[in-house]
Design a protein around this motif. Structure first.
Motif, short mmCIF file in Angstrom:
data_model
loop_
_atom_site.label_atom_id
_atom_site.label_comp_id
_atom_site.label_asym_id
_atom_site.label_seq_id
_atom_site.Cartn_x
_atom_site.Cartn_y
_atom_site.Cartn_z
N SER A 76 0.84 -1.20 0.00
CA SER A 76 0.00 0.00 0.00
C SER A 76 0.87 1.24 0.00
O SER A 76 1.97 1.26 0.58
CB SER A 76 -0.93 0.02 1.22
OG SER A 76 -1.76 -1.12 1.24
N VAL A 87 -3.80 9.96 -4.00
CA VAL A 87 -4.38 8.65 -4.31
C VAL A 87 -3.84 7.62 -3.32
O VAL A 87 -2.63 7.54 -3.10
CB VAL A 87 -4.04 8.21 -5.75
CG1 VAL A 87 -4.68 6.87 -6.07
CG2 VAL A 87 -4.46 9.27 -6.75
N ILE A 89 -3.55 3.66 -2.90
CA ILE A 89 -3.65 2.48 -3.75
C ILE A 89 -3.00 1.28 -3.05
O ILE A 89 -1.99 1.42 -2.36
CB ILE A 89 -2.97 2.74 -5.12
CG1 ILE A 89 -3.16 1.56 -6.07
CG2 ILE A 89 -1.50 3.09 -4.96
CD1 ILE A 89 -2.73 1.86 -7.49
N VAL A 130 1.52 5.89 -11.05
CA VAL A 130 0.38 6.75 -10.72
C VAL A 130 0.65 8.19 -11.14
O VAL A 130 -0.26 8.90 -11.58
CB VAL A 130 0.07 6.67 -9.20
CG1 VAL A 130 -0.93 7.74 -8.80
CG2 VAL A 130 -0.47 5.29 -8.86
N ARG A 142 -8.31 1.84 -15.65
CA ARG A 142 -7.75 1.02 -14.56
C ARG A 142 -6.99 -0.19 -15.08
O ARG A 142 -5.95 -0.56 -14.53
CB ARG A 142 -8.88 0.59 -13.62
CG ARG A 142 -8.41 -0.23 -12.43
CD ARG A 142 -9.44 -0.27 -11.35
NE ARG A 142 -9.03 -1.09 -10.21
CZ ARG A 142 -9.63 -1.07 -9.04
NH1 ARG A 142 -10.65 -0.26 -8.83
NH2 ARG A 142 -9.20 -1.84 -8.06
N SER A 146 -3.13 -1.01 -14.25
CA SER A 146 -2.75 -2.29 -13.65
C SER A 146 -1.72 -3.01 -14.49
O SER A 146 -0.76 -3.60 -13.96
CB SER A 146 -4.00 -3.15 -13.46
OG SER A 146 -3.66 -4.39 -12.87
N ILE A 169 -4.64 -4.65 -8.59
CA ILE A 169 -5.05 -3.53 -7.75
C ILE A 169 -6.30 -3.94 -6.99
O ILE A 169 -7.32 -4.30 -7.58
CB ILE A 169 -5.33 -2.28 -8.60
CG1 ILE A 169 -4.07 -1.86 -9.35
CG2 ILE A 169 -5.83 -1.13 -7.72
CD1 ILE A 169 -4.31 -0.70 -10.31
N LEU A 172 -8.38 1.39 -4.45
CA LEU A 172 -8.02 2.65 -5.10
C LEU A 172 -9.00 3.73 -4.65
O LEU A 172 -10.18 3.70 -5.01
CB LEU A 172 -8.05 2.50 -6.62
CG LEU A 172 -7.66 3.74 -7.45
CD1 LEU A 172 -6.21 4.10 -7.19
CD2 LEU A 172 -7.89 3.49 -8.93
#
Length: 274
Positions: A76, A87, A89, A130, A142, A146, A169, A172
Motif C-alpha cells: 500500500s 491517491v 492504492i 500513478v 484502470r 494495472s 489492484i 483505489l
C-alpha cells in the motif's frame, strides 16, 4: 558381572556416537522447499537441493531451507497523480523465489528476501506509474494502469531473482476534495439530464397541442364545407332530430298525456296540480 558391564559400555558408547553422527549427517527437504548448502571451505553451493532426504558432512556443511511456495502480500502507498490529486492504492502480489538462483538470494538478501525487496520496489513502481495518469484516468483506464504496474514490478522483482505470479489492484481511493468534486459533477449531470427531460417533454406537449389544434381546425373546416353544401336541408334535418329527441323524452314521462284533436295532438299535464 563387572566384566560384562565394561564390555557393554564399550559397545554402546560407540554405537550411540555413530547414531548421533548418522543423524547429524541426514537432513530432510519438505515439499515446496529447497535447500541451499553452505560449506565452511567452499562457501554456498550454486545448485539448490530438491525435496527429499539428503546427506551432509556435520559441522562442515549446513543446509538452509527456503520456502518456494507462492506467498501473498499487500503493498500500500499514498501518492500524487499527474493532476496533483492524492491517491491511496493497494496491490496484492503473489510471489516466490527463483529456485535456480536461491544461492544468490541467500548471499545477497538472506532469508527475509521478500521483506527487504517487495515493499521497497512496490512503492517505487506505484509512485512512478500513478504520477503518469490523471485522477480521472486512474478510474477510466484502470486496466491499463494495472498492466503498467504489473510489467514494471515484474521487471524490478526479476532483478532480485523474485518471480511474481500475479499483481492486481485491490484498493483505489482518492482524497476528500476530489471525491466531493466527483459527487458534485454527478449531481450536476443528473440535474442537466432532468432539465433536458423537462424541455423535451414540454416540446412534445407543444407539438401535440399544435397537431390537436390543426386537427380541430380541419374538422371545423370540413363541417363548414358540409353545411355550405347541405344548405337548408341540413338545418331541417337537425330540427327533426331535435323534435324526435323531445318526443322520446316526453313519451317516457307518465305525467304527460296525448289527446287527439283535429289540429294535432294536445299535451296535458296530469301531474296532480289543482
Amino acid at each position: 558381572m563387572a566384566f560384562f558391564t565394561q564390555n557393554a559400555s564399550k559397545i554402546l558408547v560407540p554405537l550411540a556416537v555413530a547414531a548421533t553422527v548418522v543423524q547429524a549427517s541426514i537432513y530432510d527437504v519438505p515439499g515446496g522447499y529447497r535447500a541451499v548448502m553452505f560449506d565452511r571451505f567452499s562457501g554456498v553451493n550454486d545448485k539448490a537441493t530438491g525435496e527429499g532426504t539428503h546427506l551432509l558432512v556435520p559441522w562442515l556443511q549446513r543446509a538452509i531451507l527456503y520456502d518456494c511456495r507462492i506467498k501473498p502480500r499487500n503493498i500500500s502507498t499514498t501518492t500524487g497523480s499527474k493532476d496533483m490529486q492524492m491517491v491511496s492504492i493497494t496491490l496484492r502480489v503473489l510471489s516466490r523465489p527463483d529456485v535456480n538462483h536461491l544461492s544468490k538470494i541467500y548471499q545477497s538478501l538472506g532469508m527475509d528476501y521478500d521483506e527487504r525487496v517487495l515493499p521497497s520496489i512496490g512503492n517505487e513502481v506505484l509512485k512512478s506509474i500513478v504520477a503518469q495518469f490523471d485522477a480521472a484516468e486512474l478510474i477510466t483506464q484502470r486496466e491499463v494502469v494495472s498492466s503498467r504496474i504489473r510489467a514494471d514490478l515484474l521487471h524490478r522483482a526479476g532483478e532480485f531473482n523474485i518471480k511474481l505470479e500475479d499483481v492486481s489492484i485491490t484498493h483505489l481511493t482518492f482524497g476528500k476534495e476530489f471525491t466531493q468534486a466527483v459527487e458534485a459533477k454527478q449531481i450536476a449531470q443528473q440535474d442537466a439530464e432532468r432539465a433536458k427531460f423537462i424541455v423535451e417533454k414540454a416540446d412534445q406537449e407543444r407539438q401535440a397541442a399544435i397537431i390537436r389544434a390543426e386537427g380541430e381546425a380541419e374538422a371545423a373546416l370540413t363541417i363548414s364545407r358540409a353545411l355550405e353544401k347541405a344548405g337548408d336541408a341540413f338545418v331541417a334535418l337537425r330540427k327533426i332530430e331535435a323534435s324526435k329527441a323531445i318526443v322520446q323524452s316526453l313519451a317516457g314521462n307518465p305525467n304527460v298525456t296525448y289527446i287527439p284533436s283535429s289540429n294535432g295532438n294536445v299535451l296535458l299535464n296530469v301531474s296532480g296540480q289543482k
